[in-house]
Scaffold this motif. Structure first.
Motif, PDB file in Angstrom:
ATOM      1  N   GLU A  99      -3.172   1.309   1.341  1.00  0.00           N
ATOM      2  CA  GLU A  99      -2.432   0.068   1.082  1.00  0.00           C
ATOM      3  C   GLU A  99      -2.417  -0.206  -0.416  1.00  0.00           C
ATOM      4  O   GLU A  99      -3.357   0.101  -1.133  1.00  0.00           O
ATOM      5  CB  GLU A  99      -3.106  -1.055   1.878  1.00  0.00           C
ATOM      6  CG  GLU A  99      -2.422  -2.392   1.798  1.00  0.00           C
ATOM      7  CD  GLU A  99      -2.858  -3.172   0.583  1.00  0.00           C
ATOM      8  OE1 GLU A  99      -2.032  -3.939   0.068  1.00  0.00           O
ATOM      9  OE2 GLU A  99      -4.028  -3.013   0.159  1.00  0.00           O
ATOM     10  N   CYS A 100      -1.340  -0.836  -0.897  1.00  0.00           N
ATOM     11  CA  CYS A 100      -1.080  -0.869  -2.341  1.00  0.00           C
ATOM     12  C   CYS A 100      -2.014  -1.763  -3.145  1.00  0.00           C
ATOM     13  O   CYS A 100      -2.246  -1.501  -4.326  1.00  0.00           O
ATOM     14  CB  CYS A 100       0.367  -1.250  -2.607  1.00  0.00           C
ATOM     15  SG  CYS A 100       0.851  -2.840  -1.944  1.00  0.00           S
ATOM     16  N   GLN A 151      -2.955   3.557 -10.737  1.00  0.00           N
ATOM     17  CA  GLN A 151      -3.459   3.819  -9.400  1.00  0.00           C
ATOM     18  C   GLN A 151      -4.947   4.149  -9.448  1.00  0.00           C
ATOM     19  O   GLN A 151      -5.739   3.662  -8.643  1.00  0.00           O
ATOM     20  CB  GLN A 151      -2.705   4.966  -8.734  1.00  0.00           C
ATOM     21  CG  GLN A 151      -3.270   5.359  -7.371  1.00  0.00           C
ATOM     22  CD  GLN A 151      -2.794   6.713  -6.897  1.00  0.00           C
ATOM     23  OE1 GLN A 151      -1.766   7.219  -7.356  1.00  0.00           O
ATOM     24  NE2 GLN A 151      -3.530   7.318  -5.976  1.00  0.00           N
ATOM     25  N   GLY A 160       0.635  -3.298  -8.011  1.00  0.00           N
ATOM     26  CA  GLY A 160       0.981  -2.157  -7.193  1.00  0.00           C
ATOM     27  C   GLY A 160       1.909  -2.499  -6.051  1.00  0.00           C
ATOM     28  O   GLY A 160       2.676  -1.651  -5.591  1.00  0.00           O
ATOM     29  N   CYS A 161       1.856  -3.728  -5.572  1.00  0.00           N
ATOM     30  CA  CYS A 161       2.684  -4.157  -4.440  1.00  0.00           C
ATOM     31  C   CYS A 161       3.923  -4.863  -4.972  1.00  0.00           C
ATOM     32  O   CYS A 161       3.842  -5.966  -5.501  1.00  0.00           O
ATOM     33  CB  CYS A 161       1.887  -5.095  -3.536  1.00  0.00           C
ATOM     34  SG  CYS A 161       0.388  -4.352  -2.857  1.00  0.00           S
ATOM     35  N   CYS A 207       0.295   5.602  -1.673  1.00  0.00           N
ATOM     36  CA  CYS A 207      -0.119   5.822  -3.056  1.00  0.00           C
ATOM     37  C   CYS A 207      -0.360   7.295  -3.301  1.00  0.00           C
ATOM     38  O   CYS A 207      -1.488   7.724  -3.462  1.00  0.00           O
ATOM     39  CB  CYS A 207      -1.375   5.021  -3.349  1.00  0.00           C
ATOM     40  SG  CYS A 207      -1.092   3.279  -3.398  1.00  0.00           S
ATOM     41  N   GLY A 259      -0.563   0.957  -5.962  1.00  0.00           N
ATOM     42  CA  GLY A 259       0.834   1.345  -5.855  1.00  0.00           C
ATOM     43  C   GLY A 259       1.089   2.781  -6.256  1.00  0.00           C
ATOM     44  O   GLY A 259       0.185   3.537  -6.598  1.00  0.00           O
ATOM     45  N   GLN A 260       2.368   3.160  -6.235  1.00  0.00           N
ATOM     46  CA  GLN A 260       2.720   4.553  -6.498  1.00  0.00           C
ATOM     47  C   GLN A 260       3.478   4.757  -7.804  1.00  0.00           C
ATOM     48  O   GLN A 260       3.822   5.879  -8.149  1.00  0.00           O
ATOM     49  CB  GLN A 260       3.579   5.085  -5.357  1.00  0.00           C
ATOM     50  CG  GLN A 260       4.969   4.489  -5.300  1.00  0.00           C
ATOM     51  CD  GLN A 260       5.882   5.279  -4.375  1.00  0.00           C
ATOM     52  OE1 GLN A 260       5.484   6.284  -3.810  1.00  0.00           O
ATOM     53  NE2 GLN A 260       7.101   4.809  -4.229  1.00  0.00           N
ATOM     54  N   CYS A 283      -4.973   0.487  -3.795  1.00  0.00           N
ATOM     55  CA  CYS A 283      -4.737   1.710  -4.578  1.00  0.00           C
ATOM     56  C   CYS A 283      -3.867   1.487  -5.805  1.00  0.00           C
ATOM     57  O   CYS A 283      -3.720   2.401  -6.619  1.00  0.00           O
ATOM     58  CB  CYS A 283      -4.108   2.784  -3.704  1.00  0.00           C
ATOM     59  SG  CYS A 283      -2.361   2.521  -3.338  1.00  0.00           S
ATOM     60  N   LYS A 295       6.935  -2.731  -0.687  1.00  0.00           N
ATOM     61  CA  LYS A 295       5.597  -3.248  -0.445  1.00  0.00           C
ATOM     62  C   LYS A 295       4.799  -2.263   0.385  1.00  0.00           C
ATOM     63  O   LYS A 295       5.275  -1.726   1.369  1.00  0.00           O
ATOM     64  CB  LYS A 295       5.688  -4.590   0.286  1.00  0.00           C
ATOM     65  CG  LYS A 295       4.359  -5.146   0.769  1.00  0.00           C
ATOM     66  CD  LYS A 295       3.550  -5.740  -0.340  1.00  0.00           C
ATOM     67  CE  LYS A 295       2.285  -6.383   0.217  1.00  0.00           C
ATOM     68  NZ  LYS A 295       1.521  -7.066  -0.770  1.00  0.00           N
ATOM     69  N   HIS A 296       3.576  -1.989  -0.037  1.00  0.00           N
ATOM     70  CA  HIS A 296       2.648  -1.175   0.724  1.00  0.00           C
ATOM     71  C   HIS A 296       3.165   0.237   0.932  1.00  0.00           C
ATOM     72  O   HIS A 296       3.031   0.807   2.005  1.00  0.00           O
ATOM     73  CB  HIS A 296       2.321  -1.843   2.062  1.00  0.00           C
ATOM     74  CG  HIS A 296       1.649  -3.151   1.876  1.00  0.00           C
ATOM     75  ND1 HIS A 296       0.305  -3.282   1.707  1.00  0.00           N
ATOM     76  CD2 HIS A 296       2.156  -4.397   1.775  1.00  0.00           C
ATOM     77  CE1 HIS A 296      -0.001  -4.543   1.535  1.00  0.00           C
ATOM     78  NE2 HIS A 296       1.115  -5.236   1.568  1.00  0.00           N
TER      79      HIS A 296
END
Length: 375
Positions: free
Chosen positions: A217-218, A230, A52-53, A12, A223-224, A221, A8-9
């Motif tokens: 923060e996800c 993203q 993303g989270c 990114c 997430g990664q 953005c 979580k979080h």
């Protein structure tokens, strides 16, 4: 399990108290305060295990919204899925069924073919499939849900002016698409004017305050795990922050707030209602962790609690002497609070983490219906 806490979080960037059955009636009386106030008209916009989270607190957020509706504090108008994985809609439907609201609370799903905002498909977290495979539901995937923007417009058009609260606990794809929407059969207003007319408050879980620094923060953005998504999510977050009507308040709830509030662990899982074979909320949390009695951060349920009960009642305050706006970079999702004239925006400060934690766990312990309470 240490790796789970990092899901979580993440940055990114690509370089990169026992609740026995005999206590439930008493608990219910303490959970909800009878008032003459009308229930808060609430819409939840969530990524629910597929955004993303990579977390499980969307489940607890939707669950406490249902509990607040059972207690007469909220009227859950709709739940919107704002990301691509199709079975997330089915998991939301599992909670609707569990709380006895099949066909009562409509589900809208993000259209992955939205022009200039096409999300690429990703796999949801395993608990999503576990919920859909092991619990009954009215729908199983997004193809059976309504279009989120069309549902937003339909629901908002039928509500009194300045009466609706939105709890945004995912990426901002739906909200950006709603802002860009044109007049239709539901309303002669375009999306921005419809929001201006109908939405009193947007409570957003997203960002860090007063600034994210280099690690966004996800929710803002995306997430990664997917560079394309993203970019879509970051652009949507920036667009919403810049174009949300000034007549509608925005409360930003940051990473630093929810991280201090843990819920869904032993205090909830030892309640009478939390049997794993009957309670999909407990089942999702245990599946996420791979075992029982583990709590998780409460970014999303805290935001939803604030949306319904207000800032003070959730153990928080609004930042004082913080006039300004939240500026979000459309390429990276990084955010910074820009001081300036008084605006429609503010952000939360947490004052009492234990109070917030207990309130959320108590709501999770609430039975799904009056009939279940009396059984």
């Amino acid at each position: 399990l240490a790796h789970i806490a990092e899901l979580k979080h993440v940055p990114c960037f690509f370089t990169m108290p026992f609740c026995g059955a005999a206590q439930i009636a008493s608990l219910t009386l303490t959970l909800f305060v009878t008032t003459s106030s009308a229930p808060v008209k609430l819409i939840i916009d969530t990524d629910f295990g597929g955004g993303g989270c990579k977390d499980v607190d969307d489940v607890t957020a939707v669950a406490i919204a249902h509990a607040l509706m059972t207690g007469g504090e909220a009227e859950l108008l709709a739940i919107m899925l704002d990301t691509a994985p199709v079975r997330c809609s089915g998991a939301i439907s599992v909670l609707n069924h569990y709380y006895g609201r099949d066909g009562t609370v409509p589900i809208g799903a993000y259209d992955v073919q939205t022009p200039s905002a096409t999300l690429e498909m990703e796999e949801p977290l395993p608990y999503v499939n576990h919920m859909v495979d092991h619990f009954p539901s009215l729908i199983k995937n997004s193809s059976q849900a309504e279009d989120a923007v069309a549902l937003y417009r339909q629901v908002l058009a039928t509500q009194p002016d300045r009466s609706v609260t939105i709890s945004s606990i995912g990426i901002h794809t739906n909200l950006a698409a709603l802002l860009r929407s044109e007049a239709d059969e539901h309303s002669s207003f375009n999306g921005r004017d419809l929001i201006r007319q109908k939405v009193r408050l947007l409570a957003v879980m997203g960002g860090r305050y007063p600034a994210s620094g280099v690690h966004p923060e996800c929710n803002l953005c995306g997430g990664q795990s997917n560079r394309h998504n993203q970019g879509v999510a970051s652009a949507a977050s920036s667009f919403v922050a810049r174009h949300w009507p000034e007549e509608s308040e925005i409360i930003w709830s940051g990473f630093e707030v929810g991280r201090r509030v843990r819920t869904g662990g032993a205090r909830f899982q030892r309640c009478a209602v939390a049997a794993l074979d009957r309670n999909p909320v407990a089942a999702a949390i245990v599946n996420f962790w791979g075992g029982p009695d583990q709590s998780w951060y409460s970014w999303d349920p805290l935001t939803t609690l604030v949306a319904v009960r207000g800032v003070d009642a959730a153990g928080c305050t609004k930042c004082r002497n913080c006039s300004g706006i939240n500026a979000i970079d459309g390429d990276t999702g990084r955010n910074v609070w820009v001081s300036g004239p008084r605006s429609n925006q503010t952000y939360l400060l947490l004052q009492d983490a234990e109070k917030a934690s207990k309130l959320i766990d108590d709501l999770l312990c609430h039975p799904p219906s009056t009939r279940a309470l009396l059984a």
